[in-house]
Design a protein around this motif. Structure first.
Motif, mmCIF file in Angstrom:
data_model
loop_
_atom_site.group_PDB
_atom_site.id
_atom_site.type_symbol
_atom_site.label_atom_id
_atom_site.label_comp_id
_atom_site.label_asym_id
_atom_site.label_seq_id
_atom_site.Cartn_x
_atom_site.Cartn_y
_atom_site.Cartn_z
ATOM 1 N N TYR A 96 0.837 -1.205 0.000
ATOM 2 C CA TYR A 96 0.000 0.000 0.000
ATOM 3 C C TYR A 96 0.875 1.259 0.000
ATOM 4 C CZ TYR A 96 -3.234 3.456 2.032
ATOM 5 O OH TYR A 96 -3.979 4.564 2.286
ATOM 6 N N SER A 97 1.854 1.302 0.929
ATOM 7 C CA SER A 97 2.680 2.504 1.030
ATOM 8 C C SER A 97 3.574 2.644 -0.201
ATOM 9 C CB SER A 97 3.495 2.499 2.319
ATOM 10 O OG SER A 97 4.152 1.262 2.445
ATOM 11 N N LEU A 98 4.067 1.508 -0.710
ATOM 12 C CA LEU A 98 4.911 1.552 -1.911
ATOM 13 C C LEU A 98 4.110 2.115 -3.084
ATOM 14 C CD1 LEU A 98 7.466 0.755 -3.566
ATOM 15 C CD2 LEU A 98 6.388 -1.443 -3.934
ATOM 16 N N MET A 99 2.873 1.647 -3.243
ATOM 17 C CA MET A 99 2.067 2.074 -4.385
ATOM 18 C C MET A 99 1.705 3.559 -4.291
ATOM 19 S SD MET A 99 1.986 -0.277 -6.478
ATOM 20 C CE MET A 99 2.472 -1.994 -6.528
ATOM 21 N N LEU A 100 1.375 4.006 -3.090
ATOM 22 C CA LEU A 100 1.064 5.430 -2.951
ATOM 23 C C LEU A 100 2.310 6.265 -3.228
ATOM 24 C CD1 LEU A 100 -1.356 6.181 0.018
ATOM 25 C CD2 LEU A 100 -1.680 6.536 -2.423
ATOM 26 N N GLY A 101 3.460 5.765 -2.730
ATOM 27 C CA GLY A 101 4.730 6.458 -2.978
ATOM 28 C C GLY A 101 4.993 6.546 -4.469
ATOM 29 N N LEU A 102 4.805 5.427 -5.180
ATOM 30 C CA LEU A 102 5.034 5.418 -6.629
ATOM 31 C C LEU A 102 4.063 6.367 -7.330
ATOM 32 C CD1 LEU A 102 5.587 1.612 -7.424
ATOM 33 C CD2 LEU A 102 7.274 3.448 -7.556
ATOM 34 N N ALA A 103 2.789 6.335 -6.873
ATOM 35 C CA ALA A 103 1.770 7.180 -7.496
ATOM 36 C C ALA A 103 2.178 8.647 -7.412
ATOM 37 C CB ALA A 103 0.422 6.961 -6.813
ATOM 38 N N PHE A 104 2.588 9.078 -6.244
ATOM 39 C CA PHE A 104 2.939 10.491 -6.091
ATOM 40 C C PHE A 104 4.268 10.817 -6.775
ATOM 41 C CE2 PHE A 104 -0.288 10.034 -2.720
ATOM 42 C CZ PHE A 104 -1.181 10.959 -3.237
ATOM 43 N N LEU A 105 5.144 9.812 -6.868
ATOM 44 C CA LEU A 105 6.394 10.001 -7.614
ATOM 45 C C LEU A 105 6.073 10.247 -9.090
ATOM 46 C CD1 LEU A 105 9.567 9.782 -7.790
ATOM 47 C CD2 LEU A 105 9.213 7.380 -8.319
ATOM 48 N N PHE A 106 5.208 9.363 -9.675
ATOM 49 C CA PHE A 106 4.862 9.520 -11.088
ATOM 50 C C PHE A 106 4.162 10.866 -11.320
ATOM 51 C CE2 PHE A 106 4.359 4.618 -11.064
ATOM 52 C CZ PHE A 106 5.735 4.471 -11.186
ATOM 53 N N MET A 107 3.330 11.248 -10.349
ATOM 54 C CA MET A 107 2.604 12.507 -10.486
ATOM 55 C C MET A 107 3.595 13.679 -10.487
ATOM 56 S SD MET A 107 -0.674 13.873 -8.373
ATOM 57 C CE MET A 107 -1.504 12.374 -8.038
#
Lengths: 283, 258
Positions: A96-107
């Motif tokens: 969960y935390s990895l995916m949110l981190g990736l999401a905001f990184l891509f954003m």
């Protein structure tokens, strides 16, 4: 109250999206609730969000990114939890935390305006296109069709996977098939409801139905009704109060759950007829 | 002469770093009622899982009903092998009733895409009558007591119409009355349906007095194998449980073992 808005094409698209998405999400939700695996769904929906943003950033179809990453999350969390190597809460916490981190990184890496990304975050059912509806319709038909066709295998797997395996049902295939459909459903409804909210539409209608019946078939039906109802009432509230539709849909589904909880017959002691069933209609 | 229905040769099974079976060999002939006894962690449950093809063999050979078990090919075999696990906690709100749970026993036989018909429901109702649960057929499964749940598990196996009957501590966590009723029922069904039965227990009080043969297990090995009279002696049990003979004798007297 002026309801002429419902005559417009975009609103009819939204109503149809809510109808299809409500059925697909709620049907998937029945597995999620009965298999006690909300953790996998939450991880998958955030992974789908991150995957869609990856697509937006790198310039490929966001839905492909969403589907791919949500399946990847299921492929990581599922076996880890399955083999008991890792506590599900621990594995979901990491994913969960990895995916949110990736999401905001891509954003953050994405050039230009972020409006497309933000739409994926909280959904934009009112801008759904014909293509979105066709995708939703295909996924909904597949999900409902699979439940109808493999009802007995699904029922056995839901009840007790080890028991299902012990009578010769390939329950592990069924379970991973359900995870695959969960990924497809999340992907198809991502644009309508949004990556942060979608899981509520999966969980809440099924959790509400769970409070109200001891029949699995009725639970599937009630969950679908609650899913569609949440979508339509949410859209109406969104229009009446001029607030984001993803939020009103999810809040409505939570209200449906709370009402079901309050009126649940399962809280009361019920006397069951102690007589054999004779000539009862089945299936 | 009875034919061999279970033939295990030098089976080794491990779960990660723990070895559960260390080269077990066992032959069981049709119609036998075998009690498998041993302390916790002896490998008894693992032995059952290699008989129904769910356990993963590291090495060795297992043939059950003429079917040579290899990884992933156990589905068709399991349709002929009934399995009763220990009592499990079932969610009281689970939307499945007793009759539906018993029907699950027939799902493997029915195969993909076929729905239960009148004949299947008749088999289910007969199985429920046999275990004296017909009156609770419509009750949600999570509302039953432990003893009632085990009766339903046994009815599910009966509905499966198996040739081999595996029971894994079926009386664990039940009260004395429910235990004795389940033991009687198991023996009655074994005789009535001419089954081959493997009955696992760590509790000697729960070994059906009528079992033909006892296999003692410890540390993933078969310790001894023979008739109950020969093996369930103070001396054999003292070796199995690593206790002085006098202590075993005293405990068996005081707790009415076997």
């Amino acid at each position: 109250m002026d309801l002429s808005i419902f005559g417009y094409q975009f609103m009819q698209n939204a109503l149809l999206s809510a109808f299809l998405g409500g059925i697909a999400c709620a049907t998937i939700g029945v597995f999620v609730v009965l298999k006690h695996m909300p953790f996998i769904g939450v991880g998958m929906s955030h992974a789908a969000f991150a995957g869609a943003l990856l697509g937006l950033w790198l310039g490929f179809n966001p839905l492909i990114g969403a589907f791919g990453l949500s399946l990847l999350a299921a492929a990581i969390i599922g076996p880890l939890a399955d083999r008991g190597q890792l506590n599900p809460e621990t594995s979901i916490g990491v994913i969960y935390s990895l995916m949110l981190g990736l999401a905001f990184l891509f954003m953050g890496l994405m050039p230009g305006t972020k409006s497309g990304a933000l739409e994926l975050l909280w959904g934009s059912i009112l801008t759904n296109t014909r293509g979105d509806i066709i995708l939703l319709a295909v996924v909904t038909v597949v999900v409902v069709g699979v439940v109808f066709t493999f009802y007995k295998e699904i029922q056995a797997t839901i009840f007790n996977r080890d028991m299902a395996l012990s009578v010769g049902i390939p329950a592990t295939v069924i379970l991973y098939g359900i995870l695959f459909l969960t990924g497809a459903t999340i992907t198809a409804t991502l644009r309508s409801i949004g990556g942060l909210l979608i899981f509520s539409l999966i969980l809440n209608p099924a959790a509400a139905a769970y409070q109200l019946t001891y029949s699995l078939k009725r639970m599937f039906l009630l969950a679908a009704v609650f899913g569609v109802l949440s979508g339509w009432v949410g859209l109406l509230l969104s229009y009446l109060f001029d607030i984001p539709s993803g939020a009103t849909i999810v809040i409505t589904s939570s209200a449906v759950f709370l009402l079901a909880l309050v009126f649940s017959p399962k809280k009361k002691v019920k006397s069951w007829p102690e007589k054999p069933v004779v000539d009862e209609q089945h299936h | 002469m009875h034919k061999t229905v279970i033939d295990i040769e030098n089976a080794v099974v491990s779960y990660r770093e723990d070895i559960a079976l260390r080269g077990v060999s066992l032959k069981v002939t049709a119609g036998e009622f075998v009690g498998i006894v041993g302390p916790n962690g002896a490998g008894k449950t693992t032995l059952l899982t290699i008989v129904n093809g769910l356990g993963r063999l590291l090495s060795g050979q297992v043939a059950v009903l003429g079917h040579h078990i290899k990884p992933g090919n156990g589905h068709s075999l399991r349709k002929k092998v009934g399995y009763v696990p220990q009592v499990e906690q079932i969610d009281p709100r689970m939307p499945v009733n007793v009759r539906e749970v018993v029907m699950i026993g027939r799902y493997g036989l029915l195969g993909w895409l076929r729905r239960p018909g009148k004949h299947d429901w008749a088999v289910v109702d007969k199985a429920l009558e046999l275990v004296d649960m017909a009156q609770l057929a419509r009750r949600p499964i999570g509302h039953l007591s432990g003893g009632e749940q085990q009766r339903v598990s046994i009815a599910r196996c009966l509905a499966q119409e198996p040739e081999i009957f595996l029971l894994d501590e079926p009386t664990a966590s039940l009260d004395w009355k429910a235990q004795s009723e389940i033991l009687e029922l198991v023996k009655r069904i074994h005789d009535l349906r001419h089954l081959t039965t493997l009955f696992v227990t760590h509790d000697l009080k729960c070994l059906p007095i009528t079992c033909d043969r006892v296999v003692l297990m410890k540390d993933g090995l078969i310790w001894d194998d023979g008739s109950p009279k020969e093996l369930l002696t103070d001396e054999a049990l003292s070796r199995l449980y690593e206790m002085p003979v006098s202590a075993v004798a005293r405990r068996r007297r005081e707790t009415i073992l076997v």
